[in-house]
Design a protein around this motif. Structure first.
Motif, short mmCIF file in Angstrom:
data_model
loop_
_atom_site.label_atom_id
_atom_site.label_comp_id
_atom_site.label_asym_id
_atom_site.label_seq_id
_atom_site.Cartn_x
_atom_site.Cartn_y
_atom_site.Cartn_z
N UNK A 83 0.78 -1.24 0.00
CA UNK A 83 0.00 0.00 0.00
C UNK A 83 0.81 1.29 0.00
N UNK A 84 2.07 1.26 0.44
CA UNK A 84 2.89 2.47 0.46
C UNK A 84 3.81 2.50 -0.78
N UNK A 85 3.20 2.55 -1.91
CA UNK A 85 3.97 2.58 -3.16
C UNK A 85 4.27 4.04 -3.56
N UNK A 86 5.28 4.25 -4.40
CA UNK A 86 5.61 5.62 -4.83
C UNK A 86 4.39 6.36 -5.35
N UNK A 87 4.23 7.58 -4.91
CA UNK A 87 3.11 8.40 -5.34
C UNK A 87 1.95 8.40 -4.38
N UNK A 88 1.90 7.43 -3.43
CA UNK A 88 0.76 7.35 -2.52
C UNK A 88 0.80 8.49 -1.50
N UNK A 89 1.99 9.12 -1.36
CA UNK A 89 2.06 10.25 -0.44
C UNK A 89 1.16 11.40 -0.91
N UNK A 90 0.98 11.51 -2.21
CA UNK A 90 0.09 12.55 -2.74
C UNK A 90 -1.37 12.27 -2.38
N UNK A 126 7.04 7.48 3.77
CA UNK A 126 7.06 7.11 2.33
C UNK A 126 8.10 7.92 1.60
N UNK A 127 8.17 9.23 1.88
CA UNK A 127 9.15 10.09 1.21
C UNK A 127 10.58 9.68 1.55
#
Length: 467
Positions: A377-384, A462-463
């Motif tokens: 679930x914590x894949x690149x881009x999910x921070x957005x 995540x970042x």
């Protein structure tokens, strides 16, 4: 006749489930008939009895809610009374001193077994002159003729010939009384009308009846309850899992669920599975207890426990949950009211241990995320995605389930994602893992401050791991 039952455990260990079922049956029978339920601690085994075991028994009875009307009475406080009765039996000629040594008795037993005879004392000292200077025990002079007839409420009529019974020892060489003497005196003095106990005592009952008759006592009614077996057909023991009543508390069971399960072990009322305490009292009948042994089924107990968690007063469940939270170092004032936790989690959690473990994040920040949940679930881009959710939540004036749910929906629509692509990363961010109750209800209970802080922390996590 006023019904008087008793539960008489030996304090040589914890209160086990077999004893708890016997206590329950005795308690129900007394309550059904408006009688009295007595607790007696049979602690004459001085080497094995302990105050710790007494406390464990009392704690177990209290947790189960099996309140006793009289007692607890301790046999060690009644030695003078037992001595008095032993002397009475000696004076009546219903008891005598035996001077046989251990070696003599062993030799007698070996000879009888070699002759394929039932090992039993041969009455050698029945007519011996008193020799107070020698080491001696006191034996009860069992009748030579006739039968002992037991109209057992569970097993039916049991007939035992007196010639099959030997002269049992009622006082040891140091003067201390034996079990079969103390239990008779106690039942007589306490006016016990119904003796409900495990069927491992069936062989003791004819002997006890003969002593009661010698004392001119009114005989109680007997009901011998079959034993409880493990799933492998062997007698229930530690290797089958939790056997101590308090271990079931520790494992997250409600006392009412355990009582409901125990009452159904060997007794039934049609096809009914769930019984309130009042229903148990109203419907229970000793005559309907099965003669055959019952098998303990942990899966069935778990199912029952879940029914009680779901359907009991949430305030009652919360009181029991509080103990488990305390065991985990949680002070409920640091988070939502436990009654709200129960309402949120009761459909999902089958035990209070599961409920406590899966509710820790409401009260305590977690140190790490579930690895599997992070990878998924914590894949690149999910921070957005999480930042958009954070902004929507931060703008809310009403922190409740409905507007929180709407923010999640609006975020998914705005970013053109399916709902799961928003809700699941959010769940991992605030709970630490991929499993929780409905996310909107979870966030409502978690509160604004914890929710926003944890989303912000997840974004940073995540970042940091992208670089």
């Amino acid at each position: 006749m006023s019904i008087r039952t008793r539960f008489a455990p030996s304090p040589t260990g914890y209160l086990h489930v077999g004893g708890a079922r016997t206590a329950l049956f005795s308690w129900l029978y007394a309550r059904k008939h408006g009688g009295k339920f007595i607790l007696r601690i049979e602690d004459t085994d001085l080497e094995r009895s302990s105050q710790e075991s007494v406390n464990a028994i009392l704690e177990g009875m209290t947790w189960l809610g099996l309140e006793y009307d009289e007692g607890p009475f301790y046999q060690t406080h009644r030695f003078d009374r037992y001595k008095e009765v032993i002397q009475q039996l000696l004076d009546q000629g219903d008891a005598y001193y035996c001077y046989c040594s251990r070696e003599e008795l062993d030799a007698l037993r070996e000879q009888q077994m070699a002759d394929k005879e039932k090992p039993r004392y041969n009455g050698k000292c029945r007519d011996s002159a008193d020799q107070p200077e020698r080491e001696r025990v006191v034996r009860f002079r069992n009748p030579d003729h006739g039968d002992v007839v037991i109209e057992d409420l569970v097993k039916g009529r049991i007939v035992v010939a007196n010639k099959e019974l030997d002269d049992l020892i009622i006082a040891r060489s140091d003067g201390t009384p034996t079990y079969n003497l103390t239990v008779v005196v106690d039942d007589m003095d306490m006016g016990v009308t119904h003796v409900i106990r495990g069927d491992d005592h069936v062989n003791n009952t004819p002997r006890q009846i003969n002593i009661l008759k010698a004392l001119g006592a009114t005989l109680p009614v007997y009901a011998h309850v079959p034993m409880i077996l493990g799933s492998d057909g062997a007698r229930l023991s530690k290797r089958h899992g939790a056997v101590s009543v308090m271990q079931y508390r520790n494992d997250g069971y409600l006392p009412e669920a355990l009582l409901n399960y125990l009452v159904r072990l060997g007794w039934s009322h049609g096809d009914q599975e769930l019984f309130s305490i009042d229903e148990m009292i109203a419907l229970f009948e000793l005559e309907k207890v099965n003669v055959s042994a019952s098998t303990f089924n942990t899966d069935k107990l778990i199912w029952l426990n879940h029914q009680y968690i779901m359907n009991s007063d949430p305030a009652h469940v919360a009181r029991h949950l509080a103990w488990h939270m305390g065991e985990r170092g949680i002070d409920p004032v640091t988070g939502p009211a436990l009654i709200d936790i129960v309402k949120l989690q009761r459909e999902r959690c089958k035990t209070l241990v599961q409920m406590a473990d899966e509710s820790l994040y409401f009260y305590r920040d977690f140190d790490s995320y579930d690895d599997k949940a992070v990878k998924k679930n914590f894949k690149p881009g999910v921070e957005d995605v999480l930042q958009a959710v954070w902004s929507g939540f931060d703008a809310l004036a009403d922190w409740s389930a409905e507007p929180l749910h709407q923010v999640v929906l609006d975020t998914a629509e705005k970013l053109q994602l399916n709902l799961g692509r928003v809700a699941q990363p959010l769940r991992v961010a605030v709970c630490g893992g991929a499993v929780s109750p409905a996310i909107d209800a979870t966030l409502a209970l978690l509160g604004r401050e914890k929710t926003l802080d944890r989303i912000a922390r997840a974004i940073k996590f995540i970042e940091d791991h992208e670089n």
